[in-house]
Design a protein around this motif. Structure first.
Motif, mmCIF file in Angstrom:
data_model
loop_
_atom_site.group_PDB
_atom_site.id
_atom_site.type_symbol
_atom_site.label_atom_id
_atom_site.label_comp_id
_atom_site.label_asym_id
_atom_site.label_seq_id
_atom_site.Cartn_x
_atom_site.Cartn_y
_atom_site.Cartn_z
ATOM 1 N N PRO A 13 -2.059 -12.519 13.992
ATOM 2 C CA PRO A 13 -2.252 -11.324 14.822
ATOM 3 C C PRO A 13 -2.783 -10.152 13.999
ATOM 4 O O PRO A 13 -2.694 -10.149 12.779
ATOM 5 C CB PRO A 13 -0.852 -11.027 15.358
ATOM 6 N N ASN A 14 -3.312 -9.191 14.715
ATOM 7 C CA ASN A 14 -3.771 -7.957 14.079
ATOM 8 C C ASN A 14 -2.655 -7.312 13.283
ATOM 9 O O ASN A 14 -1.532 -7.245 13.758
ATOM 10 C CB ASN A 14 -4.226 -6.963 15.158
ATOM 11 N N GLY A 15 -2.976 -6.845 12.101
ATOM 12 C CA GLY A 15 -1.978 -6.138 11.315
ATOM 13 C C GLY A 15 -1.040 -7.051 10.562
ATOM 14 O O GLY A 15 -0.088 -6.583 9.934
ATOM 15 N N SER A 16 -1.299 -8.375 10.568
ATOM 16 C CA SER A 16 -0.373 -9.285 9.893
ATOM 17 C C SER A 16 -0.602 -9.309 8.386
ATOM 18 O O SER A 16 0.229 -9.824 7.644
ATOM 19 C CB SER A 16 -0.498 -10.690 10.482
ATOM 20 N N GLY A 17 -1.751 -8.764 7.921
ATOM 21 C CA GLY A 17 -1.981 -8.705 6.477
ATOM 22 C C GLY A 17 -3.150 -9.545 6.007
ATOM 23 O O GLY A 17 -3.333 -9.746 4.809
ATOM 24 N N LYS A 18 -3.985 -10.013 6.927
ATOM 25 C CA LYS A 18 -5.099 -10.884 6.547
ATOM 26 C C LYS A 18 -6.099 -10.154 5.639
ATOM 27 O O LYS A 18 -6.472 -10.651 4.576
ATOM 28 C CB LYS A 18 -5.823 -11.399 7.806
ATOM 29 N N SER A 19 -6.520 -8.958 6.068
ATOM 30 C CA SER A 19 -7.476 -8.212 5.247
ATOM 31 C C SER A 19 -6.830 -7.761 3.938
ATOM 32 O O SER A 19 -7.497 -7.665 2.907
ATOM 33 C CB SER A 19 -8.007 -6.992 6.005
ATOM 34 N N THR A 20 -5.549 -7.483 3.997
ATOM 35 C CA THR A 20 -4.844 -7.097 2.775
ATOM 36 C C THR A 20 -4.902 -8.234 1.755
ATOM 37 O O THR A 20 -5.189 -8.011 0.581
ATOM 38 C CB THR A 20 -3.384 -6.735 3.099
ATOM 39 N N VAL A 58 0.882 -1.159 0.000
ATOM 40 C CA VAL A 58 0.000 0.000 0.000
ATOM 41 C C VAL A 58 0.915 1.204 0.000
ATOM 42 O O VAL A 58 1.779 1.318 0.872
ATOM 43 C CB VAL A 58 -0.879 0.058 1.260
ATOM 44 N N ILE A 66 3.275 -5.085 2.414
ATOM 45 C CA ILE A 66 2.464 -5.754 3.434
ATOM 46 C C ILE A 66 2.473 -7.266 3.235
ATOM 47 O O ILE A 66 2.725 -8.008 4.171
ATOM 48 C CB ILE A 66 1.029 -5.186 3.454
ATOM 49 N N TYR A 97 -4.274 -1.442 -3.487
ATOM 50 C CA TYR A 97 -3.127 -2.322 -3.237
ATOM 51 C C TYR A 97 -2.418 -2.624 -4.540
ATOM 52 O O TYR A 97 -3.046 -2.937 -5.545
ATOM 53 C CB TYR A 97 -3.590 -3.633 -2.587
ATOM 54 N N GLN A 126 -14.903 -7.503 6.114
ATOM 55 C CA GLN A 126 -14.761 -7.311 7.557
ATOM 56 C C GLN A 126 -15.630 -6.136 8.004
ATOM 57 O O GLN A 126 -16.279 -6.185 9.032
ATOM 58 C CB GLN A 126 -13.292 -7.048 7.912
HETATM 59 N N1 LIG Z 1 -5.128 1.211 3.022
HETATM 60 C C1 LIG Z 1 -4.058 1.118 3.839
HETATM 61 N N2 LIG Z 1 -3.238 2.178 3.971
HETATM 62 C C2 LIG Z 1 -2.159 2.099 4.784
HETATM 63 N N3 LIG Z 1 -1.844 1.033 5.502
HETATM 64 C C3 LIG Z 1 -2.616 -0.050 5.418
HETATM 65 C C4 LIG Z 1 -3.781 -0.063 4.586
HETATM 66 N N4 LIG Z 1 -4.362 -1.254 4.697
HETATM 67 C C5 LIG Z 1 -3.610 -1.971 5.570
HETATM 68 N N5 LIG Z 1 -2.566 -1.254 5.994
HETATM 69 C C6 LIG Z 1 -1.539 -1.704 6.919
HETATM 70 O O1 LIG Z 1 -1.154 -2.996 6.518
HETATM 71 C C7 LIG Z 1 -0.981 -3.841 7.636
HETATM 72 C C8 LIG Z 1 -1.858 -5.055 7.505
HETATM 73 O O2 LIG Z 1 -3.210 -4.674 7.668
HETATM 74 P P1 LIG Z 1 -4.420 -5.690 7.519
HETATM 75 O O3 LIG Z 1 -4.253 -6.432 6.251
HETATM 76 O O4 LIG Z 1 -5.667 -4.935 7.703
HETATM 77 O O5 LIG Z 1 -4.178 -6.668 8.736
HETATM 78 P P2 LIG Z 1 -5.144 -7.687 9.473
HETATM 79 O O6 LIG Z 1 -6.378 -7.822 8.649
HETATM 80 O O7 LIG Z 1 -4.352 -8.922 9.526
HETATM 81 O O8 LIG Z 1 -5.407 -7.127 10.819
HETATM 82 C C9 LIG Z 1 -1.269 -2.996 8.858
HETATM 83 O O9 LIG Z 1 -0.040 -2.546 9.377
HETATM 84 C C10 LIG Z 1 -2.074 -1.862 8.322
HETATM 85 O O10 LIG Z 1 -1.876 -0.705 9.080
#
Ligand SMILES: Nc1ncnc2c1ncn2[C@@H]1O[C@H](COP(=O)(O)OP(=O)(O)O)[C@@H](O)[C@H]1O
Ligand SMILES: [Mg+2]
Lengths: 249, 431
Positions: free
Chosen positions: A35-42, A11, A16, A53, A85
């Motif tokens: 864990p939170n922030g590991s990249g699952k939603s990404t 991003v 990520i 992305y 989510q």
């Molecule tokens: N649109 C975005 N802009 C900036 N940073 C992002 C964005 N989306 C995700 N991130 C960063 O990417 C990392 C992974 O996020 P995310 O995929 O949401 O994790 P998870 O779903 O595992 O909690 C985090 O550090 C988050 O801050």
């Protein structure tokens, strides 16, 4: 069904996903924890085609198609579904018009005529019953004024309407009380069959008590660092993530 | 500064000279006052606050002239542009009523005819030629007063109502044409009428449309206006509606700008009697380099009145928009409930909107709310729709329709609303 090979995504300037590999066969249910922030939603967003992305390396094969070559709507028409989510509220667009447009977009892609009004309503009735989404919610604007649980049920309703080949559920359990969790899980389980695969992203073991996965993966810092059978989820619940933070060679 | 002014004034004089051939409507004192005012009033340029974003300078650069009365209604243009609309008709080409293509109501207590006929029949008293004094305040008003051609005359006696709407269709054809339609509507107490004001123009049409509508809505009466602007060609369209409302009356207007090269709508409503209710809604979706300006004035002067104002705009390409909404709540207007909302989506980087709510409240026990937003398309919502297989275009169409849906919904005629929706869909490729 889905083969992800060495996927890198960022991003803006922040990497990520850093070399993610994953294979999902037809009819399989895979869980991704981490864990939170590991990249699952990404990962979910990249697969669904969100434009924020940028994929910098790797490939994704979806049932013989180069997924990364398609736009978001084409991916959906090919049978990919993402349960968000955070489902989006769209004031003024009725849930039913939305679903009709979606169903017909898919039918057009398959070379079929638009669905007849009568058939559409019958389908809505059947699929809504699956997640106990009442008429009031079906007729309203998309997700507008829905509670957290209602939004998640609406996601599963949409999934049932669109009958995808691969459904990605991104923390569908978050914000659900135990009843809603049961309803949502039963909806998902009712749709399990030999031709349909699921990628279930979750933080907690409790969802996996209801939707029992074939495989569990741990995502950490943009990579799958451990994979195992469903029992891995229990182990993670008991021990946390710290013991497996290092990527396996 | 002075030099610029001189140029504008000289241009204005030349411009107006082309109008001298207009068939006089016969409202001679209005016409005289208009001519006198033209010599006095400043031409609306950028330096005037009310015209800052819509100077008429570009219009003045091309001379126009009044067109002769047409022999008949043009065959290629439907006199009724709205499929399925069952309405009486007063139709005009280039400012002239075309009697053969009209269809007028005949009923007790109802007078509906071309304004020129009403003048000839002596239905307008000499001191009663104008109700608003617009021509004494604004140069564009003076142009209309001096050169008014023809229009709708609708007068309903107390307690009467029309069984169908009256469609007033104004069509422009030809290059550099000046049209000055003028309409007058008077509803007696408890009378009811719906009017559809439709403007069209052919592809090659250019010039000016300068339209004035004055209306009086009696006590307990209801007047509804569905106003649609759908002009091809390149017309400078100046419109002014002025409405005065009596006690417990209702006035509603929906202003839909579907297409127009350059449009300035001035709408002014004055509540005279307590318990009056006003609805002013509108939507504009300019594209290319079109310009649409809505200037509204809601004047609450007496107690227990309400107003609801809602304007929505989507601006594409390099188009420009203006919204200026004045709301006065005078000292005596206690218990006023006034609502104003203006929401805009700037769809493309080259487009812009200048939006300004202006509330002046002099009464203390009132409820006034207003809001003004300028934003882009919601990318999250677009992605959500697309993630379900809906294509980009269709997704945007769904969102646009949702955005302007609450404006279209409230129109008096569902046939007109449907036609507006389908013209927009065609124009913006939403089909
Ligand atoms: N649109 C975005 N802009 C900036 N940073 C992002 C964005 N989306 C995700 N991130 C960063 O990417 C990392 C992974 O996020 P995310 O995929 O949401 O994790 P998870 O779903 O595992 O909690 C985090 O550090 C988050 O801050
Ligand atoms: Mg997440």
């Amino acid at each position: 069904m889905l083969t992800i090979n060495n996927l890198h995504a960022r991003v803006e300037d922040t990497p990520i996903l850093k070399g993610l590999n994953l294979q999902i066969g037809p009819g399989e249910v895979h869980a991704i924890m981490g864990p939170n922030g590991s990249g699952k939603s990404t990962l979910a967003s990249v697969l669904a085609g969100r434009e924020d992305y940028e994929v910098t390396a790797g490939s994704v094969d979806f049932d013989g198609i180069d997924l990364l070559d398609l736009g978001a709507s084409e991916r959906a028409r090919e049978g990919l579904f993402l349960a968000f989510q955070y489902p989006v509220e769209i004031p003024g667009v009725s849930n039913l018009n939305f679903m009709k447009a979606a169903v017909n977009a898919k039918r057009e892609h398959q070379g079929l005529e638009p669905i007849a009004a009568k058939d559409f309503l019958a389908m809505v009735k059947e699929k809504a019953a699956l997640v106990e989404l009442d008429g009031r919610l079906r007729d309203r604007s998309v997700n507008e004024g829905f509670s957290g649980g209602e939004k998640k049920r609406n996601e599963i309703f949409q999934m049932a309407m669109l009958e995808p080949k691969l459904a990605i559920l991104d923390e569908t359990d978050s914000g659900l009380d135990i009843d809603a969790l049961r309803i949502v899980s039963e909806g998902v389980n009712a749709m399990r069959d030999a031709g349909r695969s699921f990628l279930v992203i979750t933080h907690y073991q409790r969802l996996l008590d209801h939707i029992v996965p074939d495989f569990v993966h741990v995502l950490s810092e943009g990579q799958i660092v451990k994979s195992g059978p469903k029992e891995l989820a229990l182990e993670l619940e008991a021990k946390g993530y710290d013991w497996i933070k290092e990527p396996v060679a | 500064m002075a030099a610029t002014n001189d140029i504008a004034t000289r241009q204005a004089q030349n411009f107006v000279a082309g109008l001298a051939g207009a068939t006089p409507l016969g409202l001679s004192s209005l016409s005289d006052e208009g001519r006198a005012a033209l010599a006095e009033l400043p031409v609306p340029t950028r330096r005037s606050e009310r015209w800052k974003y819509s100077p008429v300078t570009a219009m003045l650069a091309s001379p126009v002239s009044s067109a002769p009365a047409p022999k008949s209604w043009p065959e290629s243009v439907p006199a009724n542009p709205v499929p399925g609309l069952d309405a009486y008709r007063v139709v005009l080409v280039n400012g002239h009523v075309v009697p053969e293509a009209c269809d007028l109501p005949v009923a007790d207590g109802v007078m509906c005819m071309p304004l020129s006929q009403a003048v000839k029949e002596g239905r307008i008293a000499p001191g009663d030629e104008d109700w608003t004094g617009y021509h004494k305040r604004e140069w564009v008003g003076a142009v209309n007063a001096a050169h008014a051609q023809d229009g709708l005359f609708l007068s309903l006696e107390s307690g009467t109502s029309l069984d169908r709407p009256v469609l007033v269709h104004h069509h422009v054809t030809g290059a550099d044409v000046a049209s000055c339609p003028r309409h007058r509507v008077c509803l007696g107490d408890n009378a009811r009428a719906e009017v559809v004001l439709w403007s069209s123009a052919s592809n090659q049409a250019s010039g000016m449309v300068n339209a004035v509508l004055e209306a009086r809505v009696g006590a307990g009466a209801r007047l509804g206006l569905d106003k649609v602007q759908h002009e091809h060609g390149s017309i400078f369209h100046l419109a002014h509606e002025h409405v005065t409302q009596g006690k417990a009356s209702t006035f509603r207007i929906h202003t839909l700008t579907v297409q127009g090269h350059w449009v300035r709508n001035e709408l002014s409503v004055l509540q005279h009697g307590s318990g009056a209710h006003t609805v002013m809604h509108g939507a504009y979706l300019p594209k290319g380099s079109e310009h649409v300006d809505n200037h509204t004035t809601m004047d609450h002067t007496v107690p227990y009145c309400t107003s609801s104002e809602l304007y929505k705009g989507i601006l594409y390409d390099r188009s420009t928009g203006v919204f200026n909404g004045k709301v006065f709540v005078r000292q005596d207007a206690q218990q006023t409930n006034a609502y104003q909302q203006n929401a805009n989506i700037v769809a493309d980087a080259g487009a812009s909107i200048n939006a300004k709510p202006e509330l002046e409240i002099y009464a203390d026990d009132v409820k006034c709310s207003h809001g003004c937003t300028v934003g882009q398309f919601d990318d999250e919502a677009l992605f959500y729709l697309k993630s379900r297989g809906i294509g980009d275009r269709a997704a945007r169409a769904l969102m646009v329709q949702a955005f302007i849906g609450d404006v279209l919904e409230g129109m008096g005629s569902s046939e007109v609303a449907d036609e507006v929706a389908s013209l927009l869909a065609e124009r913006h490729g939403w089909m």
